[in-house]
Design a protein around this motif. Structure first.
Motif, PDB file in Angstrom:
ATOM      1  N   GLY A  85       0.788  -1.228   0.000  1.00 22.76           N
ATOM      2  CA  GLY A  85       0.000   0.000   0.000  1.00 22.76           C
ATOM      3  C   GLY A  85       0.812   1.265   0.000  1.00 22.76           C
ATOM      4  N   LEU A  86       2.112   1.167   0.295  1.00 28.79           N
ATOM      5  CA  LEU A  86       2.937   2.367   0.411  1.00 28.79           C
ATOM      6  C   LEU A  86       3.668   2.735  -0.873  1.00 28.79           C
ATOM      7  CD1 LEU A  86       4.444   2.032   3.991  1.00 28.79           C
ATOM      8  CD2 LEU A  86       2.456   3.336   3.228  1.00 28.79           C
ATOM      9  N   GLY A  87       3.648   1.858  -1.857  1.00 27.40           N
ATOM     10  CA  GLY A  87       4.117   2.241  -3.173  1.00 27.40           C
ATOM     11  C   GLY A  87       5.590   2.078  -3.442  1.00 27.40           C
ATOM     12  N   HIS A  88       6.412   1.841  -2.418  1.00 31.43           N
ATOM     13  CA  HIS A  88       7.847   1.691  -2.673  1.00 31.43           C
ATOM     14  C   HIS A  88       8.472   0.844  -1.570  1.00 31.43           C
ATOM     15  CE1 HIS A  88       8.064   4.926   0.341  1.00 31.43           C
ATOM     16  NE2 HIS A  88       7.175   5.539  -0.398  1.00 31.43           N
ATOM     17  N   GLU A  89       9.417   0.022  -1.953  1.00 35.27           N
ATOM     18  CA  GLU A  89      10.042  -0.890  -1.009  1.00 35.27           C
ATOM     19  C   GLU A  89      11.512  -0.612  -0.830  1.00 35.27           C
ATOM     20  OE1 GLU A  89       9.050  -4.779  -0.610  1.00 35.27           O
ATOM     21  OE2 GLU A  89       7.035  -4.651  -1.390  1.00 35.27           O
ATOM     22  N   PHE A  90      12.046   0.381  -1.543  1.00 35.13           N
ATOM     23  CA  PHE A  90      13.472   0.639  -1.435  1.00 35.13           C
ATOM     24  C   PHE A  90      13.713   2.135  -1.523  1.00 35.13           C
ATOM     25  CE2 PHE A  90      17.852  -0.466  -1.557  1.00 35.13           C
ATOM     26  CZ  PHE A  90      18.465   0.540  -2.276  1.00 35.13           C
ATOM     27  N   GLY A  91      14.569   2.633  -0.655  1.00 36.13           N
ATOM     28  CA  GLY A  91      14.881   4.056  -0.670  1.00 36.13           C
ATOM     29  C   GLY A  91      15.839   4.387   0.449  1.00 36.13           C
ATOM     30  N   THR A  92      15.903   5.657   0.791  1.00 33.79           N
ATOM     31  CA  THR A  92      16.848   6.115   1.797  1.00 33.79           C
ATOM     32  C   THR A  92      16.644   5.414   3.130  1.00 33.79           C
ATOM     33  OG1 THR A  92      16.800   8.272   0.714  1.00 33.79           O
ATOM     34  CG2 THR A  92      17.789   8.167   2.889  1.00 33.79           C
ATOM     35  N   GLY A  93      15.387   5.355   3.592  1.00 37.68           N
ATOM     36  CA  GLY A  93      15.110   4.736   4.888  1.00 37.68           C
ATOM     37  C   GLY A  93      15.527   3.286   4.950  1.00 37.68           C
ATOM     38  N   THR A  94      15.354   2.579   3.829  1.00 37.78           N
ATOM     39  CA  THR A  94      15.749   1.171   3.762  1.00 37.78           C
ATOM     40  C   THR A  94      17.264   1.023   3.861  1.00 37.78           C
ATOM     41  OG1 THR A  94      13.832   0.675   2.388  1.00 37.78           O
ATOM     42  CG2 THR A  94      15.641  -0.903   2.352  1.00 37.78           C
ATOM     43  N   LEU A  95      17.998   1.868   3.141  1.00 33.98           N
ATOM     44  CA  LEU A  95      19.456   1.818   3.200  1.00 33.98           C
ATOM     45  C   LEU A  95      19.964   2.123   4.602  1.00 33.98           C
ATOM     46  CD1 LEU A  95      20.546   3.558  -0.131  1.00 33.98           C
ATOM     47  CD2 LEU A  95      20.741   1.141   0.453  1.00 33.98           C
ATOM     48  N   ALA A 169      -1.570  12.937   8.739  1.00 35.81           N
ATOM     49  CA  ALA A 169      -2.358  13.507   9.831  1.00 35.81           C
ATOM     50  C   ALA A 169      -2.875  12.359  10.686  1.00 35.81           C
ATOM     51  CB  ALA A 169      -3.519  14.341   9.287  1.00 35.81           C
ATOM     52  N   MET A 170      -2.351  12.254  11.897  1.00 38.17           N
ATOM     53  CA  MET A 170      -2.706  11.158  12.786  1.00 38.17           C
ATOM     54  C   MET A 170      -2.749  11.656  14.220  1.00 38.17           C
ATOM     55  SD  MET A 170      -0.263   8.161  11.222  1.00 38.17           S
ATOM     56  CE  MET A 170      -0.127   7.916   9.451  1.00 38.17           C
ATOM     57  N   ALA A 171      -3.414  10.918  15.096  1.00 37.01           N
ATOM     58  CA  ALA A 171      -3.458  11.282  16.514  1.00 37.01           C
ATOM     59  C   ALA A 171      -3.374  10.020  17.358  1.00 37.01           C
ATOM     60  CB  ALA A 171      -4.732  12.054  16.845  1.00 37.01           C
ATOM     61  N   SER A 172      -2.592  10.083  18.442  1.00 29.58           N
ATOM     62  CA  SER A 172      -2.387   8.944  19.339  1.00 29.58           C
ATOM     63  C   SER A 172      -2.788   9.332  20.756  1.00 29.58           C
ATOM     64  CB  SER A 172      -0.920   8.507  19.326  1.00 29.58           C
ATOM     65  OG  SER A 172      -0.471   8.274  18.003  1.00 29.58           O
ATOM     66  N   TYR A 173      -3.335   8.382  21.493  1.00 27.23           N
ATOM     67  CA  TYR A 173      -3.792   8.620  22.863  1.00 27.23           C
ATOM     68  C   TYR A 173      -2.852   7.930  23.845  1.00 27.23           C
ATOM     69  CZ  TYR A 173      -6.829   8.436  27.007  1.00 27.23           C
ATOM     70  OH  TYR A 173      -7.342   8.546  28.282  1.00 27.23           O
ATOM     71  N   GLY A 187      -5.026  11.892   5.367  1.00 27.35           N
ATOM     72  CA  GLY A 187      -4.019  12.945   5.421  1.00 27.35           C
ATOM     73  C   GLY A 187      -3.643  13.389   4.027  1.00 27.35           C
ATOM     74  N   LEU A 188      -2.677  14.291   3.923  1.00 25.80           N
ATOM     75  CA  LEU A 188      -2.268  14.772   2.609  1.00 25.80           C
ATOM     76  C   LEU A 188      -1.787  13.638   1.712  1.00 25.80           C
ATOM     77  CD1 LEU A 188      -0.364  18.124   3.274  1.00 25.80           C
ATOM     78  CD2 LEU A 188      -2.624  17.806   2.285  1.00 25.80           C
ATOM     79  N   ILE A 189      -0.954  12.763   2.270  1.00 25.17           N
ATOM     80  CA  ILE A 189      -0.365  11.684   1.469  1.00 25.17           C
ATOM     81  C   ILE A 189      -1.160  10.387   1.602  1.00 25.17           C
ATOM     82  CG2 ILE A 189       1.706  10.317   1.033  1.00 25.17           C
ATOM     83  CD1 ILE A 189       2.019  13.233   0.313  1.00 25.17           C
ATOM     84  N   HIS A 190      -1.431   9.976   2.843  1.00 17.84           N
ATOM     85  CA  HIS A 190      -2.011   8.656   3.072  1.00 17.84           C
ATOM     86  C   HIS A 190      -3.500   8.736   3.408  1.00 17.84           C
ATOM     87  CE1 HIS A 190       2.262   8.539   4.466  1.00 17.84           C
ATOM     88  NE2 HIS A 190       2.284   7.542   3.611  1.00 17.84           N
ATOM     89  N   GLY A 191      -4.223   7.718   3.005  1.00 19.55           N
ATOM     90  CA  GLY A 191      -5.612   7.563   3.390  1.00 19.55           C
ATOM     91  C   GLY A 191      -6.004   6.100   3.270  1.00 19.55           C
ATOM     92  N   LYS A 214      -2.353   6.576  -2.841  1.00 20.82           N
ATOM     93  CA  LYS A 214      -3.268   7.174  -3.813  1.00 20.82           C
ATOM     94  C   LYS A 214      -4.632   7.490  -3.199  1.00 20.82           C
ATOM     95  CE  LYS A 214      -0.482   7.011  -7.371  1.00 20.82           C
ATOM     96  NZ  LYS A 214      -0.712   6.079  -8.480  1.00 20.82           N
ATOM     97  N   SER A 215      -4.776   7.293  -1.893  1.00 23.36           N
ATOM     98  CA  SER A 215      -6.054   7.554  -1.225  1.00 23.36           C
ATOM     99  C   SER A 215      -6.010   8.797  -0.341  1.00 23.36           C
ATOM    100  CB  SER A 215      -6.471   6.338  -0.375  1.00 23.36           C
ATOM    101  OG  SER A 215      -6.693   5.213  -1.191  1.00 23.36           O
ATOM    102  N   GLY A 216      -4.885   9.489  -0.341  1.00 25.20           N
ATOM    103  CA  GLY A 216      -4.764  10.696   0.456  1.00 25.20           C
ATOM    104  C   GLY A 216      -5.365  11.910  -0.235  1.00 25.20           C
ATOM    105  N   LEU A 217      -5.322  13.034   0.448  1.00 23.61           N
ATOM    106  CA  LEU A 217      -5.962  14.252  -0.045  1.00 23.61           C
ATOM    107  C   LEU A 217      -5.288  14.814  -1.287  1.00 23.61           C
ATOM    108  CD1 LEU A 217      -6.501  15.842   3.457  1.00 23.61           C
ATOM    109  CD2 LEU A 217      -8.299  15.034   1.939  1.00 23.61           C
ATOM    110  N   LEU A 218      -3.964  14.665  -1.380  1.00 27.98           N
ATOM    111  CA  LEU A 218      -3.262  15.216  -2.541  1.00 27.98           C
ATOM    112  C   LEU A 218      -3.742  14.566  -3.833  1.00 27.98           C
ATOM    113  CD1 LEU A 218       0.513  15.682  -1.615  1.00 27.98           C
ATOM    114  CD2 LEU A 218      -1.239  17.417  -1.887  1.00 27.98           C
ATOM    115  N   CYS A 219      -3.688  13.247  -3.847  1.00 32.58           N
ATOM    116  CA  CYS A 219      -4.040  12.523  -5.061  1.00 32.58           C
ATOM    117  C   CYS A 219      -5.522  12.700  -5.392  1.00 32.58           C
ATOM    118  CB  CYS A 219      -3.705  11.043  -4.900  1.00 32.58           C
ATOM    119  SG  CYS A 219      -3.936  10.065  -6.393  1.00 32.58           S
ATOM    120  N   ARG A 220      -6.367  12.636  -4.374  1.00 31.18           N
ATOM    121  CA  ARG A 220      -7.810  12.760  -4.607  1.00 31.18           C
ATOM    122  C   ARG A 220      -8.211  14.178  -5.012  1.00 31.18           C
ATOM    123  NH1 ARG A 220     -10.984   8.550  -2.508  1.00 31.18           N
ATOM    124  NH2 ARG A 220      -9.817   6.624  -2.852  1.00 31.18           N
TER     125      ARG A 220
END
Length: 341
Positions: A85-95, A169-173, A187-191, A214-220
């Motif tokens: 669902g996140l669209g990519h499996e390799f990048g800076t964070g992975t390295l 955009a998330m909130a934790s208790y 949120g802007l990116i994720h939904g 592709k379900s976030g506010l930007l894409c929609r």
């Protein structure tokens, strides 16, 4: 010296926290995919001698394959089930993750908020994961704000909502020091995917791999990913404001009827501090003040929260935010003192 890493949407941020409370944060914004020789350890060395780092703590992506704070060497698949669902499996964070796992630097990994954790009600276990691991670090810094009058307002209690106001955009208790639930609607990116998302996948108009992206506010709303960088438009900022209200107020009934109430709302994320062209900071501070004391965090507070997790592990704490610490390295608590951050 403690290091915390925030694997965020717009870059990988590293906070170096000294025992006296001083700190430095650097961000890796580029993707080193094109440079096979890129080294995070060498980049780290530009800021600190790795031998001086007592502990690193990192939250990677969903973080839904671990239920505690664990040694990175004990993780499988980088502590996640997968990145569906996140669209990519390799990048800076992975390295960064893989190079730390192969290094001799003591490193722990903390989880995201998912159905393996002890929540205030089974309602919070229906969706898993609820949020990514970076929001765990956000909540840890929010806890420091609530407990430490030197960096935040005087707050009587340890029960709060930590709300992220950024590309996600998330909130934790957090109820009396323990993380007990979270909401992320959109949120802007994720939904979360809806019926239209399923139809697009069925019709080969969308890939299952990037369904959440592709379900976030930007894409929609027909915006591009680049529109999230810098200061977004007034329209996007107003939507982020609404999303934050939605997330926080969705948690309020649980805090009142199942938890021990609510002492504070801690806002983090770069858009929480924006005042023009839409006053996100002012509007949220005013509109959430009726549910608790509102505090807007400093810049890059999530990376600092991750560094605080590293400090918790190094000083031998048994848990953080109610999540067990399962790192068994030799006791280092004698080296660690509490500091104002």
């Amino acid at each position: 010296m403690f290091a915390g890493i925030d694997h965020s949407t717009t870059g990988v941020k590293t906070c170096l926290l000294s025992e006296d409370g001083s700190r430095e944060v650097f961000t890796i914004e580029r993707s080193p995919d094109e440079d096979g020789d890129w080294s995070y350890i060498e980049t780290l060395r530009e800021h600190v001698n790795p031998n001086d780092i007592e502990m690193v703590s990192y939250g990677y992506s969903y973080g839904d394959n671990i239920d505690g704070i664990v040694d990175i060497s004990e993780t499988q698949n980088r502590g996640i089930v997968d990145t569906l669902g996140l669209g990519h499996e390799f990048g800076t964070g992975t390295l960064v993750y893989d190079q730390l796992q192969q290094s001799d630097i003591p490193t722990t990994v903390f989880p995201g908020i998912h159905d393996g954790l002890d929540t205030i009600h089974p309602y919070f276990c229906h969706y898993s994961p609820l949020t990514g691991a970076d929001k765990f670090a956000t909540a840890r810094y929010a806890q420091e704000v609530v407990q430490n009058d030197d960096i935040g307002p005087e707050i009587d209690g340890d029960t709060f909502v930590a709300a992220n106001v950024s590309s996600s955009a998330m909130a934790s208790y957090v109820d009396e020091g323990a993380l007990r639930g979270a909401f992320h609607w959109i949120g802007l990116i994720h939904g979360w995917g809806d019926v239209e998302c399923l139809r697009q996948i069925r019709n080969d108009e969308q890939d299952l791999q990037d369904a959440f992206m592709k379900s976030g506010l930007l894409c929609r709303s027909d915006y591009d990913f680049e529109d999230v960088k810098g200061v977004p438009s007034e329209e996007l900022l107003e939507i982020v404001y609404c999303a934050t209200l939605h997330n926080v107020y969705s948690l309020v009934p649980f805090t009142e009827h199942l938890g021990s109430g609510l002492d504070a709302v801690i806002l983090s994320g770069r858009l929480s501090r924006v005042e023009e062209p839409f006053d996100v900071r002012g509007r949220l501070s005013e509109d959430l003040s009726n549910v608790g004391t509102v505090h807007v965090c400093q810049e890059k507070s999530t990376a600092l929260g991750a560094a605080l997790v590293a400090r918790d592990v190094a000083r031998g704490d048994s848990e953080t935010l109610g999540v067990p610490i399962e790192f068994n390295e030799a006791d280092t608590s004698s080296k660690v003192t509490s500091t104002n951050v």
